[in-house]
Design a protein around this motif. Structure first.
Motif, PDB file in Angstrom:
ATOM      1  N   ARG A  95       0.826  -1.224   0.000  1.00  0.00           N
ATOM      2  CA  ARG A  95       0.000   0.000   0.000  1.00  0.00           C
ATOM      3  C   ARG A  95       0.850   1.259   0.000  1.00  0.00           C
ATOM      4  NH1 ARG A  95      -2.909  -2.777   4.578  1.00  0.00           N
ATOM      5  NH2 ARG A  95      -4.533  -4.051   3.561  1.00  0.00           N
TER       6      ARG A  95
ATOM      7  N   LEU B 172      -4.249  -3.615  -6.451  1.00  0.00           N
ATOM      8  CA  LEU B 172      -3.067  -2.787  -6.224  1.00  0.00           C
ATOM      9  C   LEU B 172      -2.338  -2.511  -7.541  1.00  0.00           C
ATOM     10  CD1 LEU B 172      -1.789  -4.509  -2.987  1.00  0.00           C
ATOM     11  CD2 LEU B 172      -2.478  -2.111  -3.180  1.00  0.00           C
TER      12      LEU B 172
ATOM     13  N   GLU C 265      -7.584  -7.557  -2.168  1.00  0.00           N
ATOM     14  CA  GLU C 265      -6.886  -6.301  -2.479  1.00  0.00           C
ATOM     15  C   GLU C 265      -5.734  -6.524  -3.440  1.00  0.00           C
ATOM     16  OE1 GLU C 265      -4.969  -2.458  -0.065  1.00  0.00           O
ATOM     17  OE2 GLU C 265      -5.753  -4.188   1.056  1.00  0.00           O
TER      18      GLU C 265
ATOM     19  N   ASN D 180       3.453   1.626  -1.732  1.00  0.00           N
ATOM     20  CA  ASN D 180       3.997   1.738  -3.087  1.00  0.00           C
ATOM     21  C   ASN D 180       5.524   1.826  -3.098  1.00  0.00           C
ATOM     22  OD1 ASN D 180       3.237   1.632  -5.812  1.00  0.00           O
ATOM     23  ND2 ASN D 180       3.489   3.842  -6.056  1.00  0.00           N
TER      24      ASN D 180
END
Length: 332
Positions: free
Chosen positions: A257, A282, A278, A259
Motif C-alpha cells: 500500500r 493494487l 486487495e 507503493n
C-alpha cells in the motif's frame, strides 16, 4: 510381463503424452489405462494395484496411502507426472517396501523459471500499467513509467532448488549479481552456481530483486514477514512463484500500500484468490492464478521425461529424477 497402471483420467492422457510417448511407455510393459474421465476412487485403486509393477500418478489422482500400498504386492516404481508428489504419496511406507519414486519437478521448473523472468521483465518495463494508460488513450511517456532494467542488478534467490537453478541460467546474459539464502546449500556448491550465500536479512536488504523458491515446510511458514519486508529497498521487486504462505500476506499488503516496491505474485495463501482480494486492485502488483509451472508444453515435457526416466529404471541405468526418503520430507 510387467504391468504399468496409469492413474491419469482417460480424457486428459493426451495432455501428458504424445503418441510417441505412449508407444515408448507401452514398450516397457503391459499398460493398464484409466478407463474413466475421473481419478480412481480409493477402493478402485486398492484393487487395481494388486499385481501391478509400476503406477503413474499426476495432479489430483488418488493417493497411494498406507491402505492402498498394503495391497501393492508387486509394486516397484511410482512415477509422478506432476510437481510435488506429496499429495499422492502422504506416507513413507513406500520406502519401507523398497519401492522407487520418480518425480517431474525439473520439467515444471523449466516453465516456472521462464515465468519468473517474465514477471521481472514485465514489472521492470512497466508493461501492465503502460498498456493500461495507452489502451485508454493516455500518454504513458512519463517519468513514472520509465524502464527499470534488469541488467547489472542484484538478484536475491530465497531457496536454491531446481527452479532457482533454472532462473540462474536465464539470468546469466543480464550480468546480474546473485545472492542466495538456503540453509541446505553448501557454500562450495553455491559458488559453483555463481551464487554468494548470505543470511536472509542481508539478502532482503541488498537485493534489487528478491525471488522466492523455498519449499513449503514448517520452518518456511511466513518466513517473509513484517521485519523482512521492511528491509526491501525502495523501488525494489518481490517475486513469489513458490508458495503463498512463505509470506505474511497481511504484512505484504501493508507494505504494498505504501507503493515502496512492486511485486509479481503467482501464488497466494488461499487459491483461487478471493474476488474482492486487495491483491487484485493494487497498481504495483501483477497477480496470477498459480499459472507459472503448468501449460501445454510443460505437461508434454512431464510425460516425456517421466517415461524416459522409467526406461532408464528398467534398463538398470542411473536415475535423474528419483525422490529419496530424505527428499520427500522437504518437498512442497
Amino acid at each position: 510381463m510387467r504391468t504399468i497402471l496409469v492413474q491419469i483420467p482417460n480424457h486428459i492422457v493426451s495432455a501428458f503424452m504424445t503418441e510417441e510417448t505412449k508407444r515408448q511407455l507401452q514398450s516397457l510393459g503391459h499398460v493398464e489405462w484409466n478407463p474413466h474421465d475421473r481419478p480412481f476412487h480409493k477402493e478402485e485403486l486398492a484393487e487395481k494395484v494388486k499385481g501391478v509393477h509400476a503406477v503413474i500418478t499426476s495432479w489430483r489422482t488418488c493417493a497411494l496411502d498406507d491402505e492402498v500400498l498394503e495391497q501393492a504386492d508387486q509394486l516397484e516404481l511410482v512415477a509422478h507426472m506432476a510437481g510435488s508428489i506429496r499429495p499422492v504419496l502422504p506416507t513413507t511406507l513406500v520406502y519401507d517396501k523398497g519401492i522407487r519414486v520418480l518425480n517431474s519437478n525439473y520439467a515444471i521448473a523449466i516453465s516456472v523459471s521462464e515465468s519468473v523472468l517474465a514477471l521481472i521483465l514485465a514489472l521492470g518495463h512497466r508493461i501492465v500499467p503502460v498498456h493500461g494508460i495507452v489502451s485508454t488513450g493516455g500518454n504513458a511517456k512519463i517519468p513514472a513509467m520509465e524502464t527499470y532494467e534488469l541488467r547489472g542488478k542484484t538478484v536475491g534467490l530465497v531457496g536454491l532448488g531446481m527452479v532457482a537453478r533454472e532462473v540462474i541460467k536465464l539470468l546469466q546474459p543480464f550480468g546480474v549479481t546473485i545472492l542466495g539464502y538456503d540453509p541446505f546449500m553448501p557454500k562450495e556448491k553455491a559458488a559453483e552456481l555463481g551464487v554468494r550465500l548470505t543470511s536472509l536479512q542481508e539478502l532482503m536488504a541488498a537485493s534489487d530483486i528478491v525471488s522466492l523458491h523455498a519449499p513449503k515446510v514448517p520452518t518456511t511458514y511466513q518466513m517473509i514477514g513484517k521485519q523482512e519486508l521492511a528491509l526491501l529497498r525502495d523501488g525494489s521487486m518481490l517475486i513469489n512463484t513458490a508458495r503463498g504462505d512463505l509470506i505474511d500476506e497481511e504484512a505484504l499488503l501493508a507494505e504494498l500500500r505504501t507503493n515502496r516496491f512492486v511485486a509479481g505474485l503467482d501464488v497466494f495463501v488461499e487459491e483461487p484468490l478471493a474476488a474482492d482480494s486487495e491483491f487484485r486492485r493494487l497498481p504495483n502488483v501483477i497477480a496470477r492464478p498459480h499459472l507459472a509451472g503448468v501449460n501445454p508444453d510443460s505437461r508434454l515435457r512431464v510425460g516425456k521425461m517421466m517415461v524416459e526416466e522409467m526406461a532408464r529404471f528398467y534398463a538398470g541405468e542411473p536415475l535423474t529424477f528419483e525422490v529419496k526418503r530424505e527428499h520427500l520430507a522437504i518437498m512442497t
